[in-house]
Write a protein that holds these residues in place. Structure first.
Motif, PDB file in Angstrom:
ATOM      1  N   ALA A  76     -36.406  -3.803  29.743  1.00  0.00           N
ATOM      2  CA  ALA A  76     -37.084  -4.701  30.293  1.00  0.00           C
ATOM      3  C   ALA A  76     -38.241  -4.483  31.160  1.00  0.00           C
ATOM      4  N   ALA A  77     -38.044  -3.262  31.927  1.00  0.00           N
ATOM      5  CA  ALA A  77     -39.153  -2.818  32.952  1.00  0.00           C
ATOM      6  C   ALA A  77     -40.356  -2.379  32.049  1.00  0.00           C
ATOM      7  N   GLN A  78     -39.856  -1.640  30.938  1.00  0.00           N
ATOM      8  CA  GLN A  78     -40.894  -0.995  30.252  1.00  0.00           C
ATOM      9  C   GLN A  78     -41.430  -1.930  29.026  1.00  0.00           C
ATOM     10  N   ARG A  79     -40.893  -3.168  29.186  1.00  0.00           N
ATOM     11  CA  ARG A  79     -41.379  -4.278  27.949  1.00  0.00           C
ATOM     12  C   ARG A  79     -41.181  -3.476  26.628  1.00  0.00           C
ATOM     13  N   ALA A  80     -40.019  -2.906  26.312  1.00  0.00           N
ATOM     14  CA  ALA A  80     -39.860  -2.176  24.969  1.00  0.00           C
ATOM     15  C   ALA A  80     -39.757  -3.145  23.987  1.00  0.00           C
ATOM     16  N   PRO A  81     -40.428  -2.734  22.771  1.00  0.00           N
ATOM     17  CA  PRO A  81     -39.956  -3.462  21.813  1.00  0.00           C
ATOM     18  C   PRO A  81     -38.889  -3.074  21.048  1.00  0.00           C
ATOM     19  N   PHE A  82     -37.600  -3.919  21.619  1.00  0.00           N
ATOM     20  CA  PHE A  82     -36.205  -3.533  21.286  1.00  0.00           C
ATOM     21  C   PHE A  82     -35.477  -4.782  21.320  1.00  0.00           C
ATOM     22  N   VAL A  83     -34.639  -4.965  20.605  1.00  0.00           N
ATOM     23  CA  VAL A  83     -33.749  -5.904  20.227  1.00  0.00           C
ATOM     24  C   VAL A  83     -32.249  -5.619  20.455  1.00  0.00           C
ATOM     25  N   CYS A  84     -31.605  -5.965  21.252  1.00  0.00           N
ATOM     26  CA  CYS A  84     -30.214  -5.653  21.164  1.00  0.00           C
ATOM     27  C   CYS A  84     -29.390  -6.942  20.667  1.00  0.00           C
ATOM     28  N   VAL A  85     -28.582  -6.769  19.759  1.00  0.00           N
ATOM     29  CA  VAL A  85     -27.740  -7.755  19.245  1.00  0.00           C
ATOM     30  C   VAL A  85     -26.593  -7.751  20.041  1.00  0.00           C
ATOM     31  N   VAL A  86     -26.043  -8.621  20.591  1.00  0.00           N
ATOM     32  CA  VAL A  86     -24.746  -8.726  21.215  1.00  0.00           C
ATOM     33  C   VAL A  86     -23.384  -9.314  20.245  1.00  0.00           C
ATOM     34  N   GLU A  87     -22.915  -8.474  19.340  1.00  0.00           N
ATOM     35  CA  GLU A  87     -22.077  -8.985  18.347  1.00  0.00           C
ATOM     36  C   GLU A  87     -20.537  -9.513  19.002  1.00  0.00           C
ATOM     37  N   ASN A  88     -20.890 -10.738  19.522  1.00  0.00           N
ATOM     38  CA  ASN A  88     -19.459 -11.011  20.285  1.00  0.00           C
ATOM     39  C   ASN A  88     -18.368 -11.418  18.902  1.00  0.00           C
ATOM     40  N   ASN A  89     -17.491 -10.401  18.771  1.00  0.00           N
ATOM     41  CA  ASN A  89     -16.417 -10.736  17.968  1.00  0.00           C
ATOM     42  C   ASN A  89     -15.257 -10.947  18.857  1.00  0.00           C
ATOM     43  N   GLN A  90     -15.222 -11.378  19.946  1.00  0.00           N
ATOM     44  CA  GLN A  90     -14.254 -12.305  20.681  1.00  0.00           C
ATOM     45  C   GLN A  90     -13.206 -11.146  21.200  1.00  0.00           C
ATOM     46  N   TRP A  91     -13.156  -9.873  20.828  1.00  0.00           N
ATOM     47  CA  TRP A  91     -12.031  -9.214  21.457  1.00  0.00           C
ATOM     48  C   TRP A  91     -12.729  -7.475  21.654  1.00  0.00           C
ATOM     49  N   ALA A  92     -12.330  -7.296  22.530  1.00  0.00           N
ATOM     50  CA  ALA A  92     -12.608  -5.784  23.114  1.00  0.00           C
ATOM     51  C   ALA A  92     -11.368  -5.077  22.747  1.00  0.00           C
ATOM     52  N   TYR A  93     -10.971  -4.633  21.580  1.00  0.00           N
ATOM     53  CA  TYR A  93      -9.579  -4.120  21.341  1.00  0.00           C
ATOM     54  C   TYR A  93      -8.810  -5.198  21.317  1.00  0.00           C
ATOM     55  N   SER A  94      -7.963  -5.585  22.582  1.00  0.00           N
ATOM     56  CA  SER A  94      -7.277  -6.333  22.562  1.00  0.00           C
ATOM     57  C   SER A  94      -7.213  -7.235  23.558  1.00  0.00           C
ATOM     58  N   THR A  95      -8.736  -7.164  24.247  1.00  0.00           N
ATOM     59  CA  THR A  95      -8.599  -7.954  25.344  1.00  0.00           C
ATOM     60  C   THR A  95      -9.888  -9.131  25.201  1.00  0.00           C
ATOM     61  N   PRO A  96      -9.652 -10.302  25.116  1.00  0.00           N
ATOM     62  CA  PRO A  96     -10.588 -11.448  25.030  1.00  0.00           C
ATOM     63  C   PRO A  96     -11.689 -11.475  25.907  1.00  0.00           C
ATOM     64  N   VAL A  97     -12.704 -12.135  25.418  1.00  0.00           N
ATOM     65  CA  VAL A  97     -14.013 -12.120  26.333  1.00  0.00           C
ATOM     66  C   VAL A  97     -13.827 -12.574  27.563  1.00  0.00           C
ATOM     67  N   ALA A  98     -12.879 -13.752  27.814  1.00  0.00           N
ATOM     68  CA  ALA A  98     -12.736 -14.486  28.949  1.00  0.00           C
ATOM     69  C   ALA A  98     -12.316 -13.471  29.996  1.00  0.00           C
TER      70      ALA A  98
END
Lengths: 416, 324
Positions: A169-191
């Motif tokens: 953001a500070a560099q205004r870099a031409p970068f796209v980050c895709v947050v692939e929200n698949n609901q689970w971090a191993y066994s822990t839900p997003v919430a």
């Protein structure tokens, strides 16, 4: 063919291409499961079933000159960027012919020269500053490129994610980050990880654009991500795209995912990205049964050949373990300049080394942000215009609500 | 040519390399307008502009990550750690991303991480550490530790031109304490080669960084007592010049290793093991070590003095070894 109006039009060929890559990803995934059961897979197997639209739809927005770095479930992205099923098969089977020659497995490989793919590491978040750097480097060389990586819902809680997004953001870099929200971090839900409904909200803290998209709708994923990519290419800064999807298997093959409520699997099974896209293509008369059957036969034939090739590749010679710790002349490092070098040498490059702080940081300063001494410092950010442009992309949110659909979170910097 | 300090030599190296190759860019905290906490990059922003001298947020992980990314584009970034202690903040980038990239998938990382390390200036536990062995222990990284202005410049130039990630650990005690005239023409110092700073027949003392000064002082005292010490300045810790050390030990038959790093896990242990394995028959006495204490670097002057190896510790150990 009766296609809806699309801001970023896709030809029939491209629409079928999207299907081909999604279906190829799925079939490859299932092939790997069979190999796993035959004890031919060395180590863990990480499925991307259910996430094909996210991986393929995002990667498909990239041009040849653009760069990407996959995460573990982005086999689809790797296929789109030009790797072959044999590469993934041999990686999982630890064969000498794999892109890493057996030194690493899974999606942990890349290609700097041709495909512009950076290999991930297992530690989440670290690719974000790295791909920011690739973007900064490309801009420095005068290339009009965009870089992209993915991160799971879980990975957005790492320190590296924060440091990387903030630098981008500070560099205004031409970068796209895709947050692939698949609901689970191993066994822990997003919430349990993040007290936010939309992980895209995290973008507000960085003052960058963000989007939420139904990650199981490949056309929507493409349209939304394309918006973010082209915006970044125009020099309007990085973006965060949250793609809401679902990991339909356990973390890896050993994990039966018993912690996932069965109804949740049912909910997402009814929204399977491939089945949905098949309906989409049929309803809009993009294809007929014959075309579908042709694609299926093509995939079947290709996978058979790819598997045969992969299985014929031997395990690596043990001595390979000793080689390549250092680059000893095996690589030639050359930057691809697409701008005059004189611009970067004195006297042209020379500047007055002093900061300008336009409003002195006070509460009554009028709201102008301190002038960023990033390369494109001459351009001021235009949050309102950016938000308007982004909002023009219409996508349906995974939760069915349109109000949560694609939108920009670029907001005025001063909030009170 | 007027004599220059080590910090000036470092600045000259950066300036000359930036002039020579537009692929060389600098990235770090407060390196631009301010010129760096120790002024290593002073004047370079004015000369080369915002694109080549990049001030970053306080984000060591992002600094290293961005440098890796730029290096994938064929650039040769030089990242500054304001103090080497802070490299712990980006340890993962260093050991997992940077170090393993070439080995795992053939992604070379031609980048340099440089910055001040070491004690003796009352910096306390977080501005005095010697983190070299964290990285010497990690295959894929090169680690250099100059003790002279000449070497600081020549090694930094070699590091920038190297296709591998190189850590330049610059001892801050030496920044303005050592001074010498440097050649007007371009030169480099090879990575992986030690320098014999003093020849002697009675014992070898291997050391590096600021301890080279102490060791040379100790060698002069020892000479007055009739003990002629050969002093090796290792200059590079990874890859270690094992052959250079063995060659000296085969002549003197005795080895003392002096370093400012703590004793346990310090490079002295590795050197002792190497000599044991490859030159045991040559030894006329045990390999001895003079190092810092196995403790964090304390702040108060008497504590820090007690913690750090002193000239007297070196002479005492050398006398003991000479008696064998």
């Amino acid at each position: 063919m009766e296609l809806p109006e699309m801001k970023y039009p896709l030809s029939r060929e491209q629409l079928l291409d999207l299907y081909y890559f999604m279906r190829l990803t799925r079939e490859l995934d299932e092939q790997l499961v069979r190999l796993f059961r035959q004890n031919k897979v060395v180590g863990g197997l990480y499925s991307s079933i259910g996430q094909e639209a996210t991986s393929v739809g995002t990667a498909y927005t990239l041009e040849k000159r653009d760069w990407m770095a996959p995460m573990i479930r982005n086999v689809g992205g790797l296929l789109v960027k030009g790797f072959r099923p044999r590469d993934i098969l041999m990686q999982y089977m630890a064969r000498s012919g794999s892109p890493t020659g057996g030194k690493d497995g899974t999606s942990h490989f890349g290609d700097l020269q041709e495909r512009h793919v950076v290999s991930p590491i297992s530690m989440l978040g670290d690719l974000i500053p790295v791909m920011t750097g690739v973007a900064m480097g490309g801009r420095y060389l005068g290339q009009k490129l965009v870089t992209m990586t993915w991160i799971g819902d879980g990975g957005t809680s790492t320190g590296a994610f924060h440091e990387g997004m903030n630098l981008a953001a500070a560099q205004r870099a031409p970068f796209v980050c895709v947050v692939e929200n698949n609901q689970w971090a191993y066994s822990t839900p997003v919430a349990r990880q993040v007290p936010l409904h939309d992980l895209a909200e995290r973008a507000r803290a960085y003052g960058i654009a963000s989007y939420v998209v139904d990650g199981n709708d490949v056309v929507a994923v493409y349209q939304t991500t394309k918006e973010a990519v082209e915006r970044a290419r125009r020099g309007e800064g990085p973006a965060l795209v949250e793609s809401k999807t679902m990991r339909m298997k356990g973390h890896a093959q050993h994990d039966a995912a018993v912690y996932v409520p069965p109804e949740m699997f049912e909910y997402w099974k009814a929204r399977d990205p491939i089945a949905r896209y098949e309906t989409w293509l049929t309803e809009r008369k993009v294809w007929d049964k014959k075309t579908k059957a042709e694609i299926e036969r093509r995939i079947e034939r290709e996978l058979k050949e790819e598997l045969e090739f992969a299985e014929n590749s031997p395990l690596p010679e043990p001595e390979v373990a000793e080689r390549g710790v250092y680059c000893e002349g095996c690589h030639t490092i050359e930057a691809r300049w697409e701008r005059p070098i004189e611009q970067l040498q004195p006297p042209k490059a020379s500047v007055q080394a002093a900061w300008t702080v336009s409003d002195f940081g006070g509460t009554n300063g009028g709201g102008a942000a301190a002038k960023a001494h990033a390369p494109e410092a001459a351009e001021e950010t235009k949050p309102a215009a950016v938000a308007a442009k982004a909002a023009a992309v219409s996508t349906r949110g995974a939760n069915g609500g349109t109000k949560r659909s694609a939108r920009a979170a670029a907001r005025p910097k001063r909030r009170r | 040519m007027a004599p220059v300090t080590m910090i000036e030599a470092i600045r000259e190296a950066l300036d000359e390399e930036m002039q020579r190759d537009p692929a060389v860019v600098l990235i770090g905290e407060d390196i631009g307008v301010y010129g760096g906490a120790f002024k290593a990059t002073e004047g370079l922003l004015a000369k080369y502009g915002w694109e080549r001298v990049i001030d970053t947020p306080i984000s060591e992980t992002a600094i290293i990550g961005a440098a890796v990314g730029m290096s994938y584009q064929g650039l040769r970034p030089v990242a500054e750690m304001q103090f080497m202690d802070f490299i712990a903040c980006c340890f993962n980038q260093m050991v997992n991303f940077v170090a393993k990239s070439h080995y795992r998938w053939g992604g070379p990382v031609p980048m340099v991480v440089r910055g001040p390390c070491g004690g003796g200036v009352h910096g306390g536990p977080f501005h005095s550490q010697n983190p070299e062995m964290w990285f010497v222990h990690t295959p894929g990284l090169k680690v250099v530790c100059p003790s002279t202005a000449y070497d600081a410049k020549g090694l930094l130039k070699s590091a920038i031109r190297d296709n591998n990630p190189v850590l330049c650990l610059e001892h801050k005690f030496l920044y303005r304490r050592v001074k010498e005239e440097l050649p007007a023409e371009d030169y480099t110092v090879p990575i992986g080669k030690l320098a014999v700073r003093r020849t002697g027949r009675d014992l070898t003392i291997a050391t590096y960084g600021a301890m080279t000064l102490h060791t040379l002082e100790a060698a002069e005292e020892l000479a007055m007592e009739g003990i002629e010490a050969e002093v090796l300045d290792l200059r590079t810790l990874a890859p270690l010049d094992r052959e250079g050390i063995l060659e000296s030990v085969r002549r003197t038959h005795k080895l003392l290793v002096v370093h400012e790093d703590v004793k346990t896990g310090g490079v002295a242990g590795e050197i002792a093991a190497t000599v044991n394995e490859q030159a045991f028959e040559e030894l006329d006495g045990p390999v001895l070590r003079v190092t810092s204490l196995d403790a964090p670097v304390p702040f108060s002057p008497p504590l820090e003095e007690h913690f750090l190896p002193q000239v007297a510790d070196v002479t005492r150990a050398a006398r003991e070894l000479a008696r064998y």
